[in-house]
Design an enzyme around this catalytic site. Structure first.
Site, PDB file in Angstrom:
ATOM      1  N   GLU A 128      -4.616  -0.697  15.110  1.00  0.00           N
ATOM      2  CA  GLU A 128      -3.743  -1.505  14.240  1.00  0.00           C
ATOM      3  C   GLU A 128      -2.447  -0.751  13.929  1.00  0.00           C
ATOM      4  O   GLU A 128      -2.000  -0.652  12.783  1.00  0.00           O
ATOM      5  CB  GLU A 128      -4.442  -1.907  12.929  1.00  0.00           C
ATOM      6  CG  GLU A 128      -3.836  -3.131  12.278  1.00  0.00           C
ATOM      7  CD  GLU A 128      -4.415  -3.444  10.902  1.00  0.00           C
ATOM      8  OE1 GLU A 128      -4.195  -2.685   9.945  1.00  0.00           O
ATOM      9  OE2 GLU A 128      -5.105  -4.465  10.788  1.00  0.00           O
ATOM     10  N   HIS A 174      -5.389  -7.031  -4.863  1.00  0.00           N
ATOM     11  CA  HIS A 174      -5.673  -5.628  -5.175  1.00  0.00           C
ATOM     12  C   HIS A 174      -4.496  -4.683  -4.983  1.00  0.00           C
ATOM     13  O   HIS A 174      -4.602  -3.497  -5.237  1.00  0.00           O
ATOM     14  CB  HIS A 174      -6.833  -5.123  -4.315  1.00  0.00           C
ATOM     15  CG  HIS A 174      -6.501  -5.011  -2.855  1.00  0.00           C
ATOM     16  ND1 HIS A 174      -5.861  -3.925  -2.330  1.00  0.00           N
ATOM     17  CD2 HIS A 174      -6.688  -5.865  -1.828  1.00  0.00           C
ATOM     18  CE1 HIS A 174      -5.691  -4.100  -1.029  1.00  0.00           C
ATOM     19  NE2 HIS A 174      -6.179  -5.284  -0.701  1.00  0.00           N
ATOM     20  N   ASP A 207      -3.851   1.687   7.588  1.00  0.00           N
ATOM     21  CA  ASP A 207      -2.840   2.297   6.721  1.00  0.00           C
ATOM     22  C   ASP A 207      -3.391   2.849   5.409  1.00  0.00           C
ATOM     23  O   ASP A 207      -2.658   3.026   4.443  1.00  0.00           O
ATOM     24  CB  ASP A 207      -1.768   1.247   6.410  1.00  0.00           C
ATOM     25  CG  ASP A 207      -2.385  -0.033   5.844  1.00  0.00           C
ATOM     26  OD1 ASP A 207      -3.521   0.034   5.351  1.00  0.00           O
ATOM     27  OD2 ASP A 207      -1.717  -1.087   5.880  1.00  0.00           O
ATOM     28  N   GLU A 258       0.810   2.229   1.509  1.00  0.00           N
ATOM     29  CA  GLU A 258       0.403   1.950   2.893  1.00  0.00           C
ATOM     30  C   GLU A 258       1.541   2.057   3.899  1.00  0.00           C
ATOM     31  O   GLU A 258       1.333   2.476   5.036  1.00  0.00           O
ATOM     32  CB  GLU A 258      -0.256   0.569   2.987  1.00  0.00           C
ATOM     33  CG  GLU A 258      -1.624   0.473   2.336  1.00  0.00           C
ATOM     34  CD  GLU A 258      -1.578   0.178   0.835  1.00  0.00           C
ATOM     35  OE1 GLU A 258      -0.454   0.146   0.259  1.00  0.00           O
ATOM     36  OE2 GLU A 258      -2.631  -0.013   0.235  1.00  0.00           O
ATOM     37  N   ARG A 300      -1.603  -2.132  -5.066  1.00  0.00           N
ATOM     38  CA  ARG A 300      -1.173  -1.223  -6.132  1.00  0.00           C
ATOM     39  C   ARG A 300       0.208  -1.583  -6.675  1.00  0.00           C
ATOM     40  O   ARG A 300       0.477  -1.399  -7.866  1.00  0.00           O
ATOM     41  CB  ARG A 300      -1.154   0.214  -5.616  1.00  0.00           C
ATOM     42  CG  ARG A 300      -2.529   0.818  -5.543  1.00  0.00           C
ATOM     43  CD  ARG A 300      -2.540   2.171  -4.880  1.00  0.00           C
ATOM     44  NE  ARG A 300      -3.908   2.598  -4.695  1.00  0.00           N
ATOM     45  CZ  ARG A 300      -4.511   3.536  -5.428  1.00  0.00           C
ATOM     46  NH1 ARG A 300      -3.840   4.160  -6.363  1.00  0.00           N
ATOM     47  NH2 ARG A 300      -5.761   3.849  -5.214  1.00  0.00           N
ATOM     48  N   HIS A 319     -11.739  -7.453  -7.071  1.00  0.00           N
ATOM     49  CA  HIS A 319     -11.781  -6.064  -6.586  1.00  0.00           C
ATOM     50  C   HIS A 319     -12.292  -5.166  -7.715  1.00  0.00           C
ATOM     51  O   HIS A 319     -12.002  -5.414  -8.883  1.00  0.00           O
ATOM     52  CB  HIS A 319     -10.354  -5.682  -6.178  1.00  0.00           C
ATOM     53  CG  HIS A 319     -10.269  -4.460  -5.327  1.00  0.00           C
ATOM     54  ND1 HIS A 319     -10.448  -3.192  -5.830  1.00  0.00           N
ATOM     55  CD2 HIS A 319     -10.027  -4.305  -4.008  1.00  0.00           C
ATOM     56  CE1 HIS A 319     -10.304  -2.312  -4.847  1.00  0.00           C
ATOM     57  NE2 HIS A 319     -10.059  -2.966  -3.728  1.00  0.00           N
TER      58      HIS A 319
HETATM   59  C1  UD1 Z   1      -7.611   0.757  -0.796  1.00  0.00           C
HETATM   60  C2  UD1 Z   1      -6.450   1.071   0.133  1.00  0.00           C
HETATM   61  C3  UD1 Z   1      -5.714  -0.196   0.521  1.00  0.00           C
HETATM   62  C4  UD1 Z   1      -6.673  -1.240   1.052  1.00  0.00           C
HETATM   63  C5  UD1 Z   1      -7.774  -1.464   0.036  1.00  0.00           C
HETATM   64  C6  UD1 Z   1      -8.777  -2.450   0.549  1.00  0.00           C
HETATM   65  C7  UD1 Z   1      -5.274   3.170  -0.200  1.00  0.00           C
HETATM   66  C8  UD1 Z   1      -4.275   3.918  -0.994  1.00  0.00           C
HETATM   67  N1  UD1 Z   1      -5.498   1.925  -0.586  1.00  0.00           N
HETATM   68  O1  UD1 Z   1      -7.068   0.306  -2.028  1.00  0.00           O
HETATM   69  O2  UD1 Z   1      -4.756   0.111   1.519  1.00  0.00           O
HETATM   70  O3  UD1 Z   1      -5.952  -2.438   1.264  1.00  0.00           O
HETATM   71  O4  UD1 Z   1      -8.438  -0.230  -0.221  1.00  0.00           O
HETATM   72  O5  UD1 Z   1      -9.612  -2.905  -0.474  1.00  0.00           O
HETATM   73  O6  UD1 Z   1      -5.846   3.698   0.730  1.00  0.00           O
HETATM   74  N2  UD1 Z   1     -13.636   1.061  -6.572  1.00  0.00           N
HETATM   75  C9  UD1 Z   1     -14.996   1.034  -6.868  1.00  0.00           C
HETATM   76  N3  UD1 Z   1     -15.881   0.799  -5.847  1.00  0.00           N
HETATM   77  C10 UD1 Z   1     -15.492   0.603  -4.563  1.00  0.00           C
HETATM   78  C11 UD1 Z   1     -14.119   0.618  -4.280  1.00  0.00           C
HETATM   79  C12 UD1 Z   1     -13.202   0.863  -5.285  1.00  0.00           C
HETATM   80  O7  UD1 Z   1     -15.397   1.198  -8.010  1.00  0.00           O
HETATM   81  O8  UD1 Z   1     -16.338   0.393  -3.700  1.00  0.00           O
HETATM   82  C13 UD1 Z   1     -12.669   1.309  -7.667  1.00  0.00           C
HETATM   83  C14 UD1 Z   1     -12.680   2.781  -8.109  1.00  0.00           C
HETATM   84  O9  UD1 Z   1     -12.461   2.845  -9.481  1.00  0.00           O
HETATM   85  C15 UD1 Z   1     -11.473   3.346  -7.347  1.00  0.00           C
HETATM   86  C16 UD1 Z   1     -10.519   2.165  -7.395  1.00  0.00           C
HETATM   87  O10 UD1 Z   1     -11.352   1.013  -7.205  1.00  0.00           O
HETATM   88  O11 UD1 Z   1     -10.972   4.496  -7.953  1.00  0.00           O
HETATM   89  C17 UD1 Z   1      -9.408   2.165  -6.380  1.00  0.00           C
HETATM   90  O12 UD1 Z   1      -9.885   2.349  -5.071  1.00  0.00           O
HETATM   91  P1  UD1 Z   1      -8.869   2.886  -3.916  1.00  0.00           P
HETATM   92  O13 UD1 Z   1      -9.605   3.020  -2.637  1.00  0.00           O
HETATM   93  O14 UD1 Z   1      -8.132   4.088  -4.395  1.00  0.00           O
HETATM   94  O15 UD1 Z   1      -7.780   1.784  -3.806  1.00  0.00           O
HETATM   95  P2  UD1 Z   1      -7.857   0.297  -3.385  1.00  0.00           P
HETATM   96  O16 UD1 Z   1      -6.997  -0.419  -4.352  1.00  0.00           O
HETATM   97  O17 UD1 Z   1      -9.239  -0.144  -3.173  1.00  0.00           O
HETATM   98  N1  UDP Z   2     -13.528  -9.442   2.055  1.00  0.00           N
HETATM   99  C1  UDP Z   2     -14.904  -9.340   1.798  1.00  0.00           C
HETATM  100  N2  UDP Z   2     -15.357  -9.632   0.526  1.00  0.00           N
HETATM  101  C2  UDP Z   2     -14.523  -9.979  -0.481  1.00  0.00           C
HETATM  102  C3  UDP Z   2     -13.128 -10.063  -0.215  1.00  0.00           C
HETATM  103  C4  UDP Z   2     -12.662  -9.774   1.065  1.00  0.00           C
HETATM  104  O1  UDP Z   2     -15.694  -9.025   2.693  1.00  0.00           O
HETATM  105  O2  UDP Z   2     -14.996 -10.239  -1.600  1.00  0.00           O
HETATM  106  C5  UDP Z   2     -13.041  -9.109   3.415  1.00  0.00           C
HETATM  107  C6  UDP Z   2     -12.039 -10.069   4.035  1.00  0.00           C
HETATM  108  O3  UDP Z   2     -12.682 -11.065   4.810  1.00  0.00           O
HETATM  109  C7  UDP Z   2     -11.171  -9.151   4.899  1.00  0.00           C
HETATM  110  C8  UDP Z   2     -11.222  -7.824   4.170  1.00  0.00           C
HETATM  111  O4  UDP Z   2     -12.328  -7.892   3.286  1.00  0.00           O
HETATM  112  O5  UDP Z   2     -11.725  -8.956   6.187  1.00  0.00           O
HETATM  113  C9  UDP Z   2      -9.948  -7.586   3.418  1.00  0.00           C
HETATM  114  O6  UDP Z   2     -10.100  -6.509   2.564  1.00  0.00           O
HETATM  115  P1  UDP Z   2      -9.064  -6.165   1.416  1.00  0.00           P
HETATM  116  O7  UDP Z   2      -8.362  -7.391   0.979  1.00  0.00           O
HETATM  117  O8  UDP Z   2      -9.801  -5.365   0.396  1.00  0.00           O
HETATM  118  O9  UDP Z   2      -8.070  -5.160   2.133  1.00  0.00           O
HETATM  119  P2  UDP Z   2      -6.751  -5.319   3.029  1.00  0.00           P
HETATM  120  O10 UDP Z   2      -7.053  -6.209   4.164  1.00  0.00           O
HETATM  121  O11 UDP Z   2      -5.664  -5.817   2.129  1.00  0.00           O
HETATM  122  O12 UDP Z   2      -6.452  -3.912   3.458  1.00  0.00           O
END
Ligand code: UD1
Ligand code: UDP
Length: 377
Positions: free
Chosen positions: A120, A216, A98, A134, A218, A249
Site C-alpha cells: 500500500e 478515529h 502508514d 500517517e 487524530r 473506536h
Molecule cells: C492507529 C493508527 C492509524 C490507524 C488506526 C486504525 C498510528 C499513529 N495510528 O490509530 O493510522 O488508522 O490505528 O484504527 O499508527 N486502544 C485500545 N485497544 C485497542 C486499540 C486502541 O484500548 O485495541 C486505545 C488505547 O487507549 C490506545 C488508543 O486507543 O492508546 C490509541 O491507539 P493508537 O494505535 O495509538 O491510535 P489509533 O487512533 O488507533
Molecule cells: N472495521 C472493523 N470493525 C469495526 C470498524 C471497522 O473490522 O468496528 C474494519 C473495516 O472494515 C476496515 C478497517 O477495519 O477494513 C478499517 O480500520 P480503521 O478505520 O480503524 O483504520 P484505517 O483504515 O483508517 O487505517
C-alpha cells in the site's frame, strides 16, 4: 534456499490488509520461511481480526498502553523490533501502509541493514498534518523501502514524482479488496453464518434505513469530533425512522465525547468495535456510511454504498473521482446538509452508486507474492 520474510504489523486495518498476503505466502512454503511479528500497537481491536482470520503470530512485542502518545509508541517499537530483527535475521521485512508500527519497523530494519518492502505504497495528501502522523509515516517508509507495492496507478505516480525508480514499483490493487471478497463470500455462501449475523443484528429492522458510522483520526480530536457528533445527533433527532449504528473506536479521545454527545439519543446505537465479518455484514446492510477511515473508503465502493468522508482531504482520490465518496469535512452544517440530501433526494443518492471499484479485483496478494517469488533480494 528459502527466502526468510519477516512481516511486522500492529493495528486492526493492517491485520485485515496483510492477511491475504500471509495466506499466499503460506501457500508457497517451499519458497518462503515466514515469520509474523506483532507490535501490539492495538490489542482488543487487533485480536478480533487475528481470531477471525486465524493468524498465528510468532512474536508479539506488546507495546499498547492506554492513551499512548506517539513518541513513546515510536521509540518503544524501534527498540524492541530491532532486537527481533537481530534475532530472526530476515532477508526482507514486509510492512503495510502508514501506521506508527509500519514506520518504526521500517526504520528499525534500516538501522539493521535489512531490506524493506512496502505494501500500500504511494498514498499521499501532500499535507504533512492531515492525516497526522500517517502522511509523514508513509512518506518516510517510501524513502526507506526498496520494493513498493502501489495499490493504484495514482499511487504509483505519486512515488515517481518523489523520484522513486519505476522499476521498483509494482501496481497490485489493494489487498483490502482480497479480504473483503473472502469475507463477503463467507457471509453469503454459508447460510449458518448469515443466519448468525441476522440474529446478532436483529434490532436493525429491515424496513429502517441504517447509517453506519466510524471515526478515529487524530487530527479530528476535540472540536472536530464534537462537530461531527452534533451533526449526527441533529440528523437522528429529526429522522426517527432511521437508525445510526456506531461501533466506537477504543481510543478514549473518541469514546468519551461520543458517549457524552450521542449516548442518550434513542435511534443512535453506540456499540463496541466489531469483529471484521460483523462489520462487513453491516456495511452490506447500510444505506449510507459516514467515516474518516481509510480502509472503509476502499471497501464501500465495492459494496455500492455511498460514503461521506468526515475529513478535509483524502489520500484516496479514486473513489472521490468516480463519485462514490464525498469529502464533507468536519463542519456540522455541511455534514447535516449532505446527509439530508442523501436521505431525501433519490437522484443524488443514485449518483453515488457506482458499479466499478477502483481499488482492486481481489488478486492483489497473489501479485505481491508472485513478484517476491521471482525477485532476488
Ligand atoms: C492507529 C493508527 C492509524 C490507524 C488506526 C486504525 C498510528 C499513529 N495510528 O490509530 O493510522 O488508522 O490505528 O484504527 O499508527 N486502544 C485500545 N485497544 C485497542 C486499540 C486502541 O484500548 O485495541 C486505545 C488505547 O487507549 C490506545 C488508543 O486507543 O492508546 C490509541 O491507539 P493508537 O494505535 O495509538 O491510535 P489509533 O487512533 O488507533
Ligand atoms: N472495521 C472493523 N470493525 C469495526 C470498524 C471497522 O473490522 O468496528 C474494519 C473495516 O472494515 C476496515 C478497517 O477495519 O477494513 C478499517 O480500520 P480503521 O478505520 O480503524 O483504520 P484505517 O483504515 O483508517 O487505517
Amino acid at each position: 534456499m528459502k527466502k526468510k520474510i519477516l512481516i511486522i504489523f500492529g493495528t486492526r486495518p493492517e491485520a485485515i490488509k496483510v492477511f491475504p498476503v500471509i495466506n499466499e505466502l503460506n501457500k508457497n512454503k517451499k519458497y518462503f520461511d515466514l515469520k509474523i511479528c506483532l507490535t501490539g500497537q492495538h490489542k482488543q481491536m487487533l485480536n478480533q481480526v487475528l481470531d477471525f482470520f486465524e493468524i498465528k503470530p510468532h512474536i508479539n512485542i506488546n507495546v499498547m498502553r492506554k492513551n499512548q502518545n506517539l513518541e513513546e509508541l515510536t521509540s518503544n517499537i524501534i527498540t524492541k523490533i530491532s532486537s527481533v530483527i537481530k534475532k530472526i535475521k530476515p532477508d526482507l521485512v514486509l510492512v503495510h501502509g502508514d501506521t506508527t508500527s509500519s514506520f518504526a519497523a521500517s526504520i528499525a530494519s534500516f538501522y539493521n541493514k535489512v531490506k524493506v518492502a512496502h505494501i500500500e505504497a504511494g498514498l499521499r495528501t501532500n499535507n504533512l498534518y492531515s492525516p497526522w502522523p500517517e502522511e509523514i509515516n508513509r512518506s518516510l517508509i517510501s524513502k526507506i523501502a526498496q520494493i513498493h507495492f502501489a495499490p493504484t496507478l495514482i499511487a504509483k505516480k505519486n512515488l515517481e514524482i518523489e523520484g522513486i525508480n519505476r522499476s521498483k514499483i509494482i501496481v497490485t490493487g489493494n489487498t483490502v479488496i482480497d479480504s473483503l471478497f473472502i469475507t463477503s463470500n463467507k457471509i453469503f455462501k454459508l447460510n449458518s453464518i448469515k443466519k448468525r449475523l441476522e440474529k446478532k443484528f436483529s434490532y436493525i429492522k429491515k424496513n429502517k434505513r441504517m447509517i453506519l458510522v466510524t471515526g478515529h483520526r487524530r487530527e479530528n480530536f476535540g472540536k472536530d469530533f464534537e462537530n461531527i457528533f452534533k451533526a449526527l445527533k441533529y440528523v437522528a433527532e429529526r429522522n426517527k425512522e432511521i437508525i445510526i449504528i456506531y461501533p466506537v473506536h477504543l481510543n478514549p479521545k473518541v469514546l468519551l465525547p461520543a458517549k457524552k454527545i450521542l449516548g442518550k439519543v434513542k435511534n443512535i446505537k453506540l456499540i463496541k468495535p466489531l469483529d471484521y465479518i460483523s462489520f462487513i455484514y453491516l456495511m452490506h446492510r447500510s444505506y449510507l456510511i459516514i467515516t474518516d477511515s481509510g480502509g472503509i473508503q476502499e471497501e464501500a465502493p465495492s459494496l455500492k454504498i455511498p460514503v461521506l468522508v468526515t475529513r478535509k482531504n483524502s489520500e484516496r482520490p479514486e473513489a472521490l473521482k468516480i463519485g462514490s465518496a464525498k469529502l464533507v469535512g468536519t463542519n456540522s452544517k455541511i455534514i447535516i446538509k449532505n446527509i439530508f440530501k442523501l436521505l431525501n433526494n433519490k437522484r443524488e443518492y443514485k449518483k453515488m452508486i457506482i458499479y466499478n471499484n477502483p481499488y482492486g479485483n481481489g488478486k492483489a496478494a497473489k501479485k505481491i507474492v508472485n513478484f517476491l517469488k521471482k525477485k532476488n533480494f
